[in-house]
Scaffold this active site. Structure first.
Site, PDB file in Angstrom:
ATOM      1  N   LYS A 184       0.797  -1.241   0.000  1.00 31.03           N
ATOM      2  CA  LYS A 184       0.000   0.000   0.000  1.00 31.03           C
ATOM      3  C   LYS A 184       0.828   1.288   0.000  1.00 31.03           C
ATOM      4  CE  LYS A 184      -3.231  -1.237  -0.765  1.00 31.03           C
ATOM      5  NZ  LYS A 184      -3.411  -2.049  -2.024  1.00 31.03           N
ATOM      6  N   THR A 197       1.578  -0.113  -7.189  1.00 30.72           N
ATOM      7  CA  THR A 197       0.867  -0.124  -8.472  1.00 30.72           C
ATOM      8  C   THR A 197       1.359   1.031  -9.352  1.00 30.72           C
ATOM      9  OG1 THR A 197      -1.036  -0.847  -7.165  1.00 30.72           O
ATOM     10  CG2 THR A 197      -1.453  -0.276  -9.468  1.00 30.72           C
ATOM     11  N   TRP A 198       1.492   2.172  -8.740  1.00 31.39           N
ATOM     12  CA  TRP A 198       1.938   3.369  -9.470  1.00 31.39           C
ATOM     13  C   TRP A 198       3.373   3.197  -9.967  1.00 31.39           C
ATOM     14  CZ3 TRP A 198       2.878   8.759  -6.782  1.00 31.39           C
ATOM     15  CH2 TRP A 198       2.977   9.747  -7.765  1.00 31.39           C
ATOM     16  N   HIS A 217       7.505  -7.448  -2.204  1.00 32.43           N
ATOM     17  CA  HIS A 217       7.243  -6.826  -0.899  1.00 32.43           C
ATOM     18  C   HIS A 217       8.206  -7.381   0.153  1.00 32.43           C
ATOM     19  CE1 HIS A 217       3.685  -4.762  -2.165  1.00 32.43           C
ATOM     20  NE2 HIS A 217       2.908  -5.809  -2.251  1.00 32.43           N
ATOM     21  N   ARG A 223       5.916   5.280   2.053  1.00 35.48           N
ATOM     22  CA  ARG A 223       4.814   6.240   2.165  1.00 35.48           C
ATOM     23  C   ARG A 223       4.629   6.549   3.644  1.00 35.48           C
ATOM     24  NH1 ARG A 223      -1.371   4.848   0.055  1.00 35.48           N
ATOM     25  NH2 ARG A 223      -2.001   7.018  -0.214  1.00 35.48           N
ATOM     26  N   SER A 282      -4.822   2.915   4.026  1.00 32.65           N
ATOM     27  CA  SER A 282      -4.937   2.222   2.741  1.00 32.65           C
ATOM     28  C   SER A 282      -4.973   0.704   2.962  1.00 32.65           C
ATOM     29  CB  SER A 282      -3.746   2.621   1.861  1.00 32.65           C
ATOM     30  OG  SER A 282      -3.872   2.086   0.584  1.00 32.65           O
ATOM     31  N   GLY A 314      -5.837   7.499  -3.964  1.00 28.41           N
ATOM     32  CA  GLY A 314      -4.586   7.904  -4.611  1.00 28.41           C
ATOM     33  C   GLY A 314      -4.101   9.276  -4.199  1.00 28.41           C
TER      34      GLY A 314
HETATM   35  P1  A3P Z   1      -5.119   4.768  -1.186  1.00 32.63           P
HETATM   36  O1  A3P Z   1      -5.726   3.529  -0.585  1.00 32.63           O
HETATM   37  O2  A3P Z   1      -4.635   5.737  -0.151  1.00 32.63           O
HETATM   38  O3  A3P Z   1      -5.984   5.412  -2.202  1.00 32.63           O
HETATM   39  P2  A3P Z   1      -0.189  -0.282  -3.609  1.00 32.63           P
HETATM   40  O4  A3P Z   1      -0.164  -0.006  -5.057  1.00 32.63           O
HETATM   41  O5  A3P Z   1       1.155  -0.380  -2.975  1.00 32.63           O
HETATM   42  O6  A3P Z   1      -1.095  -1.420  -3.284  1.00 32.63           O
HETATM   43  O7  A3P Z   1      -0.806   1.029  -2.930  1.00 32.63           O
HETATM   44  C1  A3P Z   1      -2.125   1.362  -3.163  1.00 32.63           C
HETATM   45  C2  A3P Z   1      -2.291   2.842  -2.940  1.00 32.63           C
HETATM   46  O8  A3P Z   1      -1.763   3.555  -4.062  1.00 32.63           O
HETATM   47  C3  A3P Z   1      -3.766   3.204  -2.852  1.00 32.63           C
HETATM   48  O9  A3P Z   1      -3.801   4.324  -1.975  1.00 32.63           O
HETATM   49  C4  A3P Z   1      -4.072   3.566  -4.295  1.00 32.63           C
HETATM   50  O10 A3P Z   1      -5.220   4.354  -4.461  1.00 32.63           O
HETATM   51  C5  A3P Z   1      -2.799   4.310  -4.683  1.00 32.63           C
HETATM   52  N1  A3P Z   1      -2.568   4.319  -6.133  1.00 32.63           N
HETATM   53  C6  A3P Z   1      -2.851   3.355  -7.031  1.00 32.63           C
HETATM   54  N2  A3P Z   1      -2.499   3.743  -8.262  1.00 32.63           N
HETATM   55  C7  A3P Z   1      -1.972   4.988  -8.158  1.00 32.63           C
HETATM   56  C8  A3P Z   1      -1.445   5.922  -9.105  1.00 32.63           C
HETATM   57  N3  A3P Z   1      -1.393   5.649 -10.388  1.00 32.63           N
HETATM   58  N4  A3P Z   1      -1.001   7.109  -8.620  1.00 32.63           N
HETATM   59  C9  A3P Z   1      -1.049   7.396  -7.300  1.00 32.63           C
HETATM   60  N5  A3P Z   1      -1.551   6.555  -6.363  1.00 32.63           N
HETATM   61  C10 A3P Z   1      -2.009   5.357  -6.784  1.00 32.63           C
END
Ligand code: A3P
Length: 318
Positions: free
Chosen positions: A67, A71-72, A130, A152, A160, A286
């Site tokens: 989290k 993904t980003w 991870h 983060r 999250s 996000g």
């Molecule tokens: P939130 O739950 O605060 O919205 P991970 O990818 O490590 O699982 O983390 C997920 C978090 O990254 C979530 O945060 C998600 O919404 C956010 N996220 C996913 N895609 C993103 C993107 N392209 N840019 C910024 N944040 C993103």
């Protein structure tokens, strides 16, 4: 599908039975191995990856605690590295248009043996994990392969994770309350936790070997994505040319990989990963600071205190 506890191979089951365990968030138990907590379904993958993953000097490994922006980072790294074979000029044809970033960059502790077919063979292999630093396969530590770590702030990470774990319960288990999850998170009992130890170990490593480990923060990337996309490209050894920089390639990558763009794509609204997890669970808000909508002052105080205590003297501020 993720492994059920009764599907785990006997050797792994035997080892599991010797480990400290505690009730999990979305899973019956979490088990403590090499100082970090795993659900049973994940544990077998961790062992397999430690035994079988073969790092190559040209590999790139994207590392994060869950989290923190995995993904980003996957979307950005994939797009930067493959920008010659998958042009961003026509975003509708780009692999990200049809694939969730997790389908493009695999977790080694889930599928250590899989090479991604969508890759251009002339590009470096791109994987994610991870795993905490202590549990990384030795070859990943000792080879020339590069690591990018994204972290983060713990308050947003916790919120999250709490939302995500409640989504993962797949409707047949009661949800975990914010208070119970919070206490577990603070005690380090969360998937791939303790969060602070995960972050600290990679932070230390990035200070010792800056050419090997690039340490990034989600909040900094949100604030200045342009700078970070350029840093990533340089770290990967594929810096943007002057022509690219002036023709809007960097901005195009940022836009393509943005939360706003990815979260509205059909694949990320309706699709599922091979594990059965719905792609939409990776896109919630996000943003930065959503914790303000959930945490009581006393919780903020406890988390802030922990963070200060854990990172004291390290030069790291989250
Ligand atoms: P939130 O739950 O605060 O919205 P991970 O990818 O490590 O699982 O983390 C997920 C978090 O990254 C979530 O945060 C998600 O919404 C956010 N996220 C996913 N895609 C993103 C993107 N392209 N840019 C910024 N944040 C993103």
């Amino acid at each position: 599908k993720y492994l059920q506890e009764d599907e785990i191979v006997p050797e792994c089951k035997d080892l599991l039975s010797t480990l400290p365990k505690e009730k999990g968030w979305a899973e019956p138990h979490l088990y403590k191995y090499q100082g970090f907590w795993y659900p049973a379904w994940q544990f077998q993958g961790v062992l397999e990856c430690q035994q079988h993953f073969q790092a190559q000097d040209t590999d790139i490994l994207l590392v994060s605690a869950p989290k923190c922006g995995t993904t980003w980072l996957k979307a950005l790294a994939f797009t930067i590295i493959n920008r010659n074979s998958h042009s961003i000029d026509d975003p509708g044809k780009h692999p990200l248009f049809y694939n969730n970033p997790h389908d493009l960059v695999h977790q080694i502790e889930l599928e250590s043996h899989i090479d991604n077919p969508i890759f251009n063979p002339s590009s470096p292999r791109l994987f994610a994990t991870h795993l905490p630093y202590i549990s990384l396969p030795k070859c990943a530590k000792n080879s020339e392969c590069k690591l990018v770590y994204i972290c983060r702030n713990p308050k947003d990470t916790f919120i999250s994770l709490w939302h995500f774990m409640n989504e993962l319960r797949l409707n047949h288990l009661a949800s975990i309350s914010l208070e119970v999850a919070f206490d577990k998170f603070c005690r380090g009992v969360s998937i791939f936790g303790p969060f602070w130890d995960h972050v600290s170990d990679y932070w230390e490593e990035s200070r010792k070997r800056p050419n090997k480990v690039l340490f990034l923060k989600y909040e900094d990337m949100k604030e200045d994505p342009n700078l970070h996309v350029k840093r990533l490209a340089e770290f990967f050894g594929v810096p943007f040319s002057i022509e690219e920089a002036t023709s809007g390639v960097v901005d195009g990558i940022i836009k393509l990989c943005s939360f706003e763009n990815l979260s509205k794509l059909k694949v990320n609204k309706d699709g599922k990963l091979p594990s059965g997890v719905e792609n939409k669970t990776f896109f919630r808000r996000g943003g930065v600071g959503d914790w303000k909508n959930y945490l009581w002052p006393v919780m903020v105080e406890r988390l802030d205190y922990l963070t200060e205590e854990k990172f004291q003297g390290s030069g790291l501020h989250l």
